[in-house]
Design an enzyme around this catalytic site. Structure first.
Site, PDB file in Angstrom:
ATOM      1  CB  SER A 269     -56.352  70.042 -12.816  1.00  0.00           C
ATOM      2  OG  SER A 269     -56.049  70.470 -11.514  1.00  0.00           O
TER       3      SER A 269
ATOM      4  CG  ASP B 212     -54.942  73.943  -9.491  1.00  0.00           C
ATOM      5  OD1 ASP B 212     -55.922  74.481  -8.953  1.00  0.00           O
ATOM      6  OD2 ASP B 212     -54.930  72.751  -9.838  1.00  0.00           O
TER       7      ASP B 212
ATOM      8  CG  ASP C 267     -58.998  72.793 -11.633  1.00  0.00           C
ATOM      9  OD1 ASP C 267     -57.873  72.942 -11.136  1.00  0.00           O
ATOM     10  OD2 ASP C 267     -59.662  71.745 -11.502  1.00  0.00           O
TER      11      ASP C 267
ATOM     12  CG  ASP D  63     -58.518  71.061  -8.275  1.00  0.00           C
ATOM     13  OD1 ASP D  63     -57.472  71.676  -8.573  1.00  0.00           O
ATOM     14  OD2 ASP D  63     -58.780  69.920  -8.708  1.00  0.00           O
TER      15      ASP D  63
END
Length: 595
Positions: free
Chosen positions: A158, A313, A315, A317
């Protein structure tokens, strides 16, 4: 742990390591440590003092050789443990082989870890469905439900630093109940999978197929975008000038496609951060919350005189939103997660309340949910719109499981606006919702700040701020929590502390819709809650994914009748009072924790 024990563990590790690079890395550390290199000795002790633990956040840690690092050996064990759990759980139902969908981002080793997982699942007789390229986490979360998979694996860390990687696990299909379909794991699933991992004696013993898994095509990605496009969009979106940044992650192309499909035509991407790059060269931490992370986006927006900035961000999410603000340094201000959560929550609540059939109890059964560390404003929004509210433990693995959920969020920039499609936080669908909200506000002669002010006039002004301390010595976090539990402050910001709750014992929350006997209990977690006579609240807890101690501060100030004010607005007065109160509380929290 004595050095000789670490050396023994390290040498055994090397013999069982399937990766020549990490095996050579550990061998070099052993040699240096034996020759008296104190730095190498400390590194070796850290890498082999324990095992990277699998929990409800899956795995996450620095990449490197050793049992306490992210590497192929650790991932192969995790894949074997997950697969053995799935096979056993389905066998009890007399069901067929497990179906597992696997996604990955563009970090170092992500593609390799994903292929290793596919090889393990296939060798165990499972059906492995591998994403064809690096796609955002929300696409994987969507795919678990869309493909009716029994589990999903997303290889990502992440917004963690570039040195890290991670391994998220979702369950669905025939494993979990309806409200948890496609959500990240929670107890007892984590313990069952961890037991499967612990049962692996040698990595060399794990069967791995050389082929046989299915590489998906673009249909899954197209279906995800179609799900986002299924909600009505406002015609005014086409007049907005939007700046986006993908933070060197994998969300850029998907974000652009989603916004264009929503009607955005004047779209500009921060070129320096547009392409995936595992080194994250322009940011110290690839997290929109971190100071400096959005500076390039701010500069681009100033030059273009944009209407809004949307950052996801690495990834994708999480979603950060920034708006023009003449009073802010540089003329732009990033909205807090709680501010964006309130705006999106109100947007969803209005839509639900206005939907055909809402008078038949649809609105009354719909739920807005947020984590306990997020603002209490969402509860006020639910009340104002005739909806229910639920507080949960921190993390979308809990928020996304709330029955009858129509919207969920947490203050760390995570929003679930399409729970029927994605049972997780989703920065892409949140971005689409934001541009629609801004277009709707403009039609009313307002903007996002104006919408926040309107909520404050109706519900009171809710102001929040974090106090975050990053540590290199994790023991400091335990010491700080112990200090706070043993001697909680008598006052915060000049107001008496009237309630102290050790959250390990759980938290009882009033249930305003009258069900469950008028209250419900949020399960125990490591944290301390303090409330004051003036309505302020502080929750202090260790981060679940990073070496941080976090304190979540909230002040609530009523908004006066503006007709009685000679100068300024009532909202401005309330906001100034709340900010002063938060600053004083922050000083007291730092003193109480000793950090």
């Amino acid at each position: 742990m004595p050095l000789q024990m670490a050396l023994s563990r390290a040498r055994a590790w090397v013999l069982d390591d399937p990766d020549e690079a990490t095996a050579a890395e550990v061998t070099a550390l052993c040699t240096a440590a034996e020759q008296g290199d104190t730095g190498a000795e400390a590194e070796l002790l850290d890498r082999f003092s324990g095992t990277l633990q699998f929990g409800t956040a899956g795995l996450r840690g620095a990449i490197g050789g050793g049992s306490n690092r992210m590497n192929r050996a650790v991932v192969l064990r995790a894949a074997a443990g997950l697969t053995s759990y799935l096979v056993a759980a389905l066998a009890e139902q007399g069901a067929e082989r497990p179906r597992v969908v696997i996604g990955y981002d563009a970090r170092h080793y992500s593609r390799i870890f994903a292929h290793d997982t596919a090889a393990v699942v296939t060798a165990a007789g499972g059906e492995a469905l591998l994403m064809p390229q690096e796609w955002p986490t929300p696409v994987l979360a969507f795919a678990v439900r869309h493909l009716d998979a029994d589990a999903g694996v997303m290889v990502t860390a992440s917004h963690n630093p570039a040195a890290d990687n991670g391994y998220k696990v979702y369950l669905g299909g025939r494993i979990v109940a309806d409200s948890g379909q496609g959500a990240q794991i929670v107890p007892p699933y984590d313990a069952a999978i961890a037991a499967g991992i612990a049962a692996v004696k040698q990595v060399a013993d794990i069967p791995r197929a050389e082929s046989g898994w299915t590489v998906l095509d673009d249909d899954v990605h197209a279906a995800y975008l179609a799900a986002l496009a299924g909600r009505p969009t406002h015609a005014g979106v086409g007049s907005l000038r939007v700046v986006t940044t993908a933070m060197h992650g994998v969300g850029g192309a998907t974000l652009t496609s989603a916004l264009v499909a929503a009607g955005v035509t004047d779209l500009h991407t921060v070129a320096e951060q547009a392409e995936p790059d595992p080194a994250f060269p322009t940011v110290a931490f690839p997290n929109p919350e971190e100071p400096g992370a959005m500076d390039l986006a701010f500069a681009c927006a100033r030059e273009l005189e944009a209407d809004v900035i949307i950052a996801v961000d690495p990834d994708a999410d999480r979603c950060a939103v920034a708006i023009p603000d003449a009073s802010a340094e540089g003329g732009w201000r990033r909205l807090s997660g709680d501010e964006t959560g309130a705006l999106l929550g109100e947007q969803v609540a209005r839509a639900v309340a206005a939907a055909p059939g809402s008078g038949d109890g649809v609105a009354n059964s719909a739920v807005l949910a947020c984590s306990i560390v997020s603002s209490r404003q969402l509860a006020a929004i639910a009340r104002a719109n005739g909806l229910r509210h639920r507080a949960t433990l921190t993390g979308f693995k809990w928020i996304s499981r709330v029955p009858d959920l129509v919207f969920g969020y947490e203050e760390a920039l995570g929003y679930c606006v399409l729970p029927a499609a994605v049972r997780d936080k989703d920065g892409i669908s949140a971005a689409v919702a934001v541009v629609n909200l801004l277009a709707q506000a403009r039609e009313r002669g307002s903007d996002l700040q104006g919408e926040l002010d309107a909520l404050a006039r109706r519900d009171g002004l809710y102001a929040t701020t974090p106090v975050t301390v990053r540590v290199t010595d994790l023991s400091l976090i335990g010491v700080a929590m112990g200090r706070l539990r043993a001697a909680p402050p008598a006052s915060l910001g000049g107001s008496e502390v009237t309630r102290v709750v050790d959250l390990v014992e759980g938290l009882t929350v009033p249930d305003e819709d009258g069900s469950n006997g008028g209250e419900y209990t949020v399960p125990g977690t490591d944290g301390v809650l303090l409330e004051t006579a003036d309505g302020s609240r502080v929750i202090v807890r260790p981060s679940g994914t990073e070496p941080k101690l976090k304190a979540y501060l909230e002040a609530v100030v009523p908004v006066e009748d503006e007709a009685s004010l000679a100068h300024g607005t009532a909202v401005e007065r309330a906001r100034a009072l709340a900010q002063a109160r938060l600053a004083a509380i922050a000083d007291d929290v730092r003193a109480a924790t000793g950090l």
